[in-house]
Design a protein around this motif. Structure first.
Motif, PDB file in Angstrom:
ATOM      1  N   ILE A  91       0.835  -1.201   0.000  1.00 11.46           N
ATOM      2  CA  ILE A  91       0.000   0.000   0.000  1.00 11.46           C
ATOM      3  C   ILE A  91       0.874   1.256   0.000  1.00 11.46           C
ATOM      4  O   ILE A  91       0.610   2.218  -0.739  1.00 11.46           O
ATOM      5  N   GLN A  92       1.883   1.248   0.811  1.00 11.10           N
ATOM      6  CA  GLN A  92       2.765   2.415   0.871  1.00 11.10           C
ATOM      7  C   GLN A  92       3.467   2.665  -0.457  1.00 11.10           C
ATOM      8  O   GLN A  92       3.768   3.812  -0.805  1.00 11.10           O
ATOM      9  N   ALA A  93       3.721   1.592  -1.204  1.00  9.53           N
ATOM     10  CA  ALA A  93       4.409   1.731  -2.487  1.00  9.53           C
ATOM     11  C   ALA A  93       3.477   2.148  -3.613  1.00  9.53           C
ATOM     12  O   ALA A  93       3.907   2.800  -4.575  1.00  9.53           O
ATOM     13  N   GLU A  94       2.180   1.804  -3.507  1.00  6.74           N
ATOM     14  CA  GLU A  94       1.285   1.964  -4.642  1.00  6.74           C
ATOM     15  C   GLU A  94       0.250   3.068  -4.477  1.00  6.74           C
ATOM     16  O   GLU A  94      -0.371   3.481  -5.461  1.00  6.74           O
ATOM     17  N   LEU A  95       0.035   3.567  -3.274  1.00  5.18           N
ATOM     18  CA  LEU A  95      -0.959   4.606  -3.056  1.00  5.18           C
ATOM     19  C   LEU A  95      -0.293   5.883  -2.554  1.00  5.18           C
ATOM     20  O   LEU A  95       0.788   5.854  -1.973  1.00  5.18           O
ATOM     21  N   ALA A  96      -0.974   6.991  -2.803  1.00  3.27           N
ATOM     22  CA  ALA A  96      -0.463   8.298  -2.348  1.00  3.27           C
ATOM     23  C   ALA A  96      -0.789   8.455  -0.861  1.00  3.27           C
ATOM     24  O   ALA A  96      -1.961   8.572  -0.480  1.00  3.27           O
ATOM     25  N   LEU A  97       0.233   8.474  -0.038  1.00  3.43           N
ATOM     26  CA  LEU A  97       0.028   8.520   1.408  1.00  3.43           C
ATOM     27  C   LEU A  97      -0.341   9.943   1.842  1.00  3.43           C
ATOM     28  O   LEU A  97      -0.015  10.924   1.179  1.00  3.43           O
ATOM     29  N   ASP A  98      -1.013  10.015   2.982  1.00  2.00           N
ATOM     30  CA  ASP A  98      -1.433  11.298   3.535  1.00  2.00           C
ATOM     31  C   ASP A  98      -1.121  11.295   5.028  1.00  2.00           C
ATOM     32  O   ASP A  98      -0.890  10.241   5.629  1.00  2.00           O
TER      33      ASP A  98
END
Length: 222
Positions: free
Chosen positions: A211-218
């Motif tokens: 998830i950390q690699a594929e989604l834009a974190l906030d």
């Protein structure tokens, strides 16, 4: 009547490492309760009931459990003694019948209350009064305890539709990890809280990494 029992039980089950698969509200009808117990027994390790253990006409949980398990109701000596101690000389016939439990039932007692629950096979029946349920539930906790869940929370940018396909792909690659998405609109924009849970820390760590690699974190909201 506002339900306080379901939130308490769901939270405690999670803390004990138990996955709650279904929550059902059933009317005070003997046949309907018995049918629901039988239905859930087939698919669950435990079936937990609350309410219906009192002395009035709508308290039919004891009878329903006995019917569902094809067991007779019998006077439980310990339950009878607890009721006698609680009500003293004012114990009525209706109140005395609360000691009639399915044959072979095991009594569950709280730390501070004279109230009790009982277990018959896979079925655990607790009082409906929230304070009594919470007190008596402690008696059942150790036998219900499983390997605990691991949990991680990740905040991502955007609304759910922006990343739903990517998240579905991550979920498919990690079937042993439960991933929940909870959208919020704060500070004039969308963001989502992703909650991941698993029994295996290594499996959880791999899903978090994806998830950390594929989604834009906030950042979490203040």
């Amino acid at each position: 009547v506002q339900d306080r029992n379901t939130p308490f039980l769901a939270r405690r089950m999670w803390e004990l490492g138990i996955l709650v698969r279904r929550i059902v509200v059933v009317s005070d009808r003997l046949d309907e309760i018995a049918e629901e117990i039988q239905r859930q027994i087939e698919h669950s390790d435990y079936v937990v009931l609350t309410g219906g253990l009192g002395p009035t006409h709508d308290d039919v949980t004891r009878q329903a459990v006995a019917l569902a398990l094809d067991l007779p109701l019998e006077v439980h000596p310990e339950a009878r003694d607890l009721l006698a101690a609680d009500y003293g000389g004012g114990l009525t016939e209706a109140e005395a019948r609360m000691a009639e439990l399915p044959r072979g039932a095991r009594l569950l007692r709280g730390r501070q209350q004279l109230a009790f629950a009982f277990q018959a096979g896979k079925v655990l029946a607790f009082p409906g009064v929230p304070d009594l349920l919470q007190d008596v539930f402690e008696a059942a906790e150790e036998q219900l305890r499983c390997d605990p869940f691991c949990k991680e929370t990740i905040w991502v940018r955007g609304k759910e539709g922006d990343f739903s396909e990517t998240l579905a792909a991550v979920q498919a690659r990690h079937p042993g990890v439960g991933i929940g998405s909870y959208p919020v609109f704060l500070d004039g924009r969308y963001r989502c809280k992703l909650v991941l849970r698993a029994r295996e820390p290594a499996a959880l760590a791999l899903a978090v990494s994806d998830i950390q690699a594929e989604l834009a974190l906030d950042t979490p909201p203040a």
